[in-house]
Design an enzyme around this catalytic site. Sequence first.
Site, PDB file in Angstrom:
ATOM      1  N   GLU A  28      59.169  48.656  96.378  1.00 36.57           N
ATOM      2  CA  GLU A  28      59.057  47.212  96.518  1.00 36.57           C
ATOM      3  C   GLU A  28      60.160  46.520  95.713  1.00 36.57           C
ATOM      4  O   GLU A  28      60.289  46.743  94.514  1.00 36.57           O
ATOM      5  CB  GLU A  28      57.693  46.727  96.035  1.00 36.57           C
ATOM      6  CG  GLU A  28      56.549  47.228  96.916  1.00 36.57           C
ATOM      7  CD  GLU A  28      55.190  46.924  96.317  1.00 36.57           C
ATOM      8  OE1 GLU A  28      54.421  46.188  96.946  1.00 36.57           O
ATOM      9  OE2 GLU A  28      54.903  47.429  95.221  1.00 36.57           O
ATOM     10  N   GLU A  73      48.544  55.338  98.937  1.00 36.06           N
ATOM     11  CA  GLU A  73      49.721  54.515  99.185  1.00 36.06           C
ATOM     12  C   GLU A  73      50.892  55.002  98.330  1.00 36.06           C
ATOM     13  O   GLU A  73      50.707  55.440  97.199  1.00 36.06           O
ATOM     14  CB  GLU A  73      49.382  53.064  98.831  1.00 36.06           C
ATOM     15  CG  GLU A  73      50.456  52.051  99.093  1.00 36.06           C
ATOM     16  CD  GLU A  73      49.954  50.632  98.854  1.00 36.06           C
ATOM     17  OE1 GLU A  73      50.800  49.726  98.760  1.00 36.06           O
ATOM     18  OE2 GLU A  73      48.723  50.429  98.739  1.00 36.06           O
TER      19      GLU A  73
END
Length: 260
Positions: A138, A134
């Site tokens: 964010e 990943e």
Amino acid sequence: MTGKILIRPFVLAAIGAAVLAAAPASAQSLGPSFVEKFDRLDTSFWYVSDGWNNGPHQNCTWSKGQVKVEGGLLTLGLERQQVGDRAYVCGEIQTRQRYGYGTYEIRMKAGTGTGLNSAFFSYIGPTDKQPHDEIDFEVLGKNTGEVQLNQYISAKGGNEKLVPVAGGADKGFNDYAFIWERNRLRYFVNGRLVHEVTDPAKIPSHPQKIFASLWGSDTLKDWMGTFAYSGPVTMQVERIAFTALGEGCRFQGSVLCAQD
């Protein structure tokens, strides 16, 4: 370490068969370069998450009703609506295909509000019969003056870095990009290099799907802040793009235009 490290194992348990059923056979081959300007929502290209949540940490259920495209903008929403045992609904899209080394870009305006997460990331994992890799951008609603970078390699995270976003990530549109190579990973905010990773042990190696999502949490308070709902919230996206490694600038504003 943040609460994020616990998230993906819950995802795998929660969405399992639903995502596998939705993914076409073409997801097994690598996707080509693209520039998505959201003139419409092509559901043969984008899978819209709907009807589940990512585990007990997430206080909303993914809903196709919270994914809208109008006037060249993708809007992902979060609002109060009881679905199952969750009091809120929220929006997420993901590519149906996987993508490899190259440049991943988004132009977005984050949602406002503590306890929220406006995310742009690539991900693959056991749901797709692959190790958990990943790469993340964010924006946490508790402090929209910064964006958190992170990456996971075989489910191991702990690579967080906070980077300022001038003017606030929720006050206007900002460009976020990462250039992923076999031995180097570079993160950019508004065209500026803000972080570089050269340790191969901290660089993912498996092709991944591309996601954009807005969600909330009642439990991850140390990481995301205390959730406080005061009305519907939206995250807006003008563009998402992927450029395969070795290809050059494909659109005005791409971070690759400055690299050529």
